[in-house]
Design a protein around this motif. Structure first.
Motif, PDB file in Angstrom:
ATOM      1  N   ALA B  66     -51.669  11.605 -72.763  1.00  0.00           N
ATOM      2  CA  ALA B  66     -50.678  11.543 -72.497  1.00  0.00           C
ATOM      3  C   ALA B  66     -49.918  10.829 -72.907  1.00  0.00           C
ATOM      4  O   ALA B  66     -50.509   9.545 -73.226  1.00  0.00           O
ATOM      5  CB  ALA B  66     -50.527  11.908 -71.427  1.00  0.00           C
ATOM      6  N   VAL B  67     -48.568  11.823 -73.595  1.00  0.00           N
ATOM      7  CA  VAL B  67     -47.378  10.591 -74.773  1.00  0.00           C
ATOM      8  C   VAL B  67     -46.299  11.037 -74.038  1.00  0.00           C
ATOM      9  O   VAL B  67     -45.717  11.817 -73.646  1.00  0.00           O
ATOM     10  CB  VAL B  67     -48.192  11.404 -75.820  1.00  0.00           C
ATOM     11  N   ALA B 171     -47.855   7.654 -68.796  1.00  0.00           N
ATOM     12  CA  ALA B 171     -49.187   7.833 -70.302  1.00  0.00           C
ATOM     13  C   ALA B 171     -49.384   7.464 -71.215  1.00  0.00           C
ATOM     14  O   ALA B 171     -49.678   6.125 -70.583  1.00  0.00           O
ATOM     15  CB  ALA B 171     -47.906   8.417 -71.163  1.00  0.00           C
ATOM     16  N   HIS B 172     -50.373   7.482 -72.063  1.00  0.00           N
ATOM     17  CA  HIS B 172     -51.762   6.107 -72.732  1.00  0.00           C
ATOM     18  C   HIS B 172     -50.469   5.912 -74.038  1.00  0.00           C
ATOM     19  O   HIS B 172     -50.507   4.463 -74.128  1.00  0.00           O
ATOM     20  CB  HIS B 172     -52.505   7.103 -73.137  1.00  0.00           C
ATOM     21  N   ARG B 173     -49.587   6.784 -74.865  1.00  0.00           N
ATOM     22  CA  ARG B 173     -48.571   6.614 -75.858  1.00  0.00           C
ATOM     23  C   ARG B 173     -46.861   6.353 -75.142  1.00  0.00           C
ATOM     24  O   ARG B 173     -46.756   7.081 -74.241  1.00  0.00           O
ATOM     25  CB  ARG B 173     -48.331   7.190 -77.067  1.00  0.00           C
ATOM     26  N   ALA B 244     -46.999  14.712 -90.477  1.00  0.00           N
ATOM     27  CA  ALA B 244     -47.707  12.681 -90.224  1.00  0.00           C
ATOM     28  C   ALA B 244     -47.432  12.806 -88.962  1.00  0.00           C
ATOM     29  O   ALA B 244     -48.455  12.445 -88.153  1.00  0.00           O
ATOM     30  CB  ALA B 244     -46.623  12.083 -91.490  1.00  0.00           C
ATOM     31  N   TRP B 245     -46.364  13.159 -88.655  1.00  0.00           N
ATOM     32  CA  TRP B 245     -46.452  13.077 -87.063  1.00  0.00           C
ATOM     33  C   TRP B 245     -47.317  13.848 -86.115  1.00  0.00           C
ATOM     34  O   TRP B 245     -47.759  13.464 -85.136  1.00  0.00           O
ATOM     35  CB  TRP B 245     -45.342  14.188 -86.844  1.00  0.00           C
ATOM     36  N   SER B 251     -54.529  12.557 -83.527  1.00  0.00           N
ATOM     37  CA  SER B 251     -54.981  11.076 -83.538  1.00  0.00           C
ATOM     38  C   SER B 251     -55.829  10.234 -82.268  1.00  0.00           C
ATOM     39  O   SER B 251     -56.364   9.736 -81.767  1.00  0.00           O
ATOM     40  CB  SER B 251     -54.273   9.700 -84.708  1.00  0.00           C
ATOM     41  N   VAL B 252     -53.764  11.173 -81.222  1.00  0.00           N
ATOM     42  CA  VAL B 252     -54.120  10.262 -80.389  1.00  0.00           C
ATOM     43  C   VAL B 252     -54.788  10.855 -79.217  1.00  0.00           C
ATOM     44  O   VAL B 252     -55.810  10.651 -78.175  1.00  0.00           O
ATOM     45  CB  VAL B 252     -52.774  10.782 -79.136  1.00  0.00           C
ATOM     46  N   VAL B 253     -55.236  12.076 -79.594  1.00  0.00           N
ATOM     47  CA  VAL B 253     -56.548  13.139 -78.726  1.00  0.00           C
ATOM     48  C   VAL B 253     -58.148  12.563 -79.288  1.00  0.00           C
ATOM     49  O   VAL B 253     -58.978  12.265 -77.963  1.00  0.00           O
ATOM     50  CB  VAL B 253     -56.151  14.887 -79.304  1.00  0.00           C
TER      51      VAL B 253
END
Lengths: 115, 255
Positions: B66-67, B171-173, B244-245, B251-253
């Protein structure tokens, strides 16, 4: 802003801790990085306490300054304002926060009931 | 890690733990007639943080990353999110959104039809209307999502640079959007928000020729409050920099 949420949380903490006793003051420790507006906090405290057991109690805020520990020169310095978190001695931006993010209920002042 | 710190009275000492609570032990006796002081020492965010930890555990249990996406109003969170959801759908990642909005479903409506599960949280239900999402609110939104069918969840917070920074939602990030129309000084005015994130998306880069925005100064201001923050320049309107975003999101996943 979020002072109302904070006051709700403070109310829950105090109501548990007072254990049925009457509270005259709630002492908080609030770091200067916590973006808490004292006047708003006091106003919201009045709202959440209205017509309840904590009505009339006072919030007393102990403001904790922002203290930075510099990774470069090793000095601990107090930030003069919270906008730029740099070492006051050498100007390095590579700093660890020593204090300034506190947000807690430290103690309650209870009314002594005379028997 | 032991940490030396000083109190207001000039005394100092080491702790053998991280210092996120006070040591108000100087005066435990009555300080005025008719009252007695009892020590509480309870963090005001404890309840929120417990709920946040529960949210994170629920997400972890379902394998969802989660972001928490934050910004001021109008910075372009929702438009960026529309593109991100299209991208995630195209690469076969299953996305969900918790959409925080004070009163309306306008943003949630914009996100419909992109293949993502959307859970709308109107924060105006309480008295006054909240200006941020907190962990208990997000917990209610998670109940309406089928987490087992998701890879990634984006929590689109309420547009506000103050309050959302204070509340861990589980969230993780943490990511924020800052648009160049907001000026270079925003990191200095809202250091808590800029310190709380690991990625700053600088949006509306297509407007740069029309503005006096000093990108180098903005980058220096971000670095002065958060030297570790990554900065990506994007334009949700033209698509500039979105690769890039989106790679960051993937990369989060993966992580």
């Amino acid at each position: 802003m979020h002072e109302l949420s904070l006051c709700r949380s403070i109310h829950d903490i105090v109501d548990r801790a007072r254990d049925g006793r009457r509270v005259s003051a709630v002492n908080l420790r609030v770091g200067q990085l916590r973006q808490v507006v004292p006047e708003t906090l006091a106003y919201c405290w009045g709202l959440v306490c209205a017509e309840g057991p904590l009505e009339g109690s006072e919030l007393v805020v102990d403001h904790v300054p922002v203290v930075l520990s510099c990774r470069d020169c090793g000095e601990d310095t107090t930030a003069t304002h919270t906008l730029v978190l740099t070492c006051a001695t050498c100007g390095s931006g590579s700093v660890d926060l020593v204090s300034g993010e506190e947000l807690l209920v430290t103690s309650l002042d209870l009314v002594k009931e005379h028997i | 890690m032991g940490r030396f710190h000083r109190h207001d009275d000039g005394t100092g000492h080491d702790h053998d733990h991280d210092h996120d609570h006070g040591h108000d032990v100087g005066d435990l006796t009555s300080y005025e007639t008719g009252t007695e002081r009892v020590v509480v020492l309870e963090r005001i965010f404890d309840e929120n943080d417990r709920a946040a930890a529960a949210n994170r555990a629920a997400l972890d249990g379902a394998g969802v990353r989660a972001v928490n996406l934050m910004s001021s109003p109008g910075a372009g969170k929702t438009t960026l999110l529309v593109h991100a959801l299209e991208h995630l759908r195209d690469v076969g990642l299953r996305a969900g959104v918790v959409e925080g909005d004070i009163e309306t479903s306008i943003d949630a409506d914009r996100l419909a039809g992109l293949g993502a599960q959307v859970s709308l949280l109107n924060t105006g239900d309480g008295f006054g209307g909240e200006c941020h999402l907190d962990a208990p609110m997000v917990a209610r939104a998670l109940e309406r999502l089928d987490l087992d069918l998701l890879d990634v969840l984006v929590v689109e917070n309420v547009g506000n640079l103050v309050c959302p920074a204070e509340f861990d939602v589980g969230a993780h990030r943490r990511v924020m959007v800052a648009s160049i129309t907001e000026g270079e000084e925003k990191p200095l005015k809202y250091p808590v928000m800029f310190r709380s994130v690991e990625l700053v998306l600088v949006n509306k880069m297509d407007l740069l020729p029309h503005l006096d925005f000093d990108l180098d100064l903005f980058r220096r201001n971000v670095a002065s409050v958060n030297p570790d923050a990554e900065i990506l320049e994007v334009s949700a309107r033209t698509g500039e920099g979105l690769d890039a975003w989106h790679a960051w999101l993937r990369s989060v996943v993966a992580g």
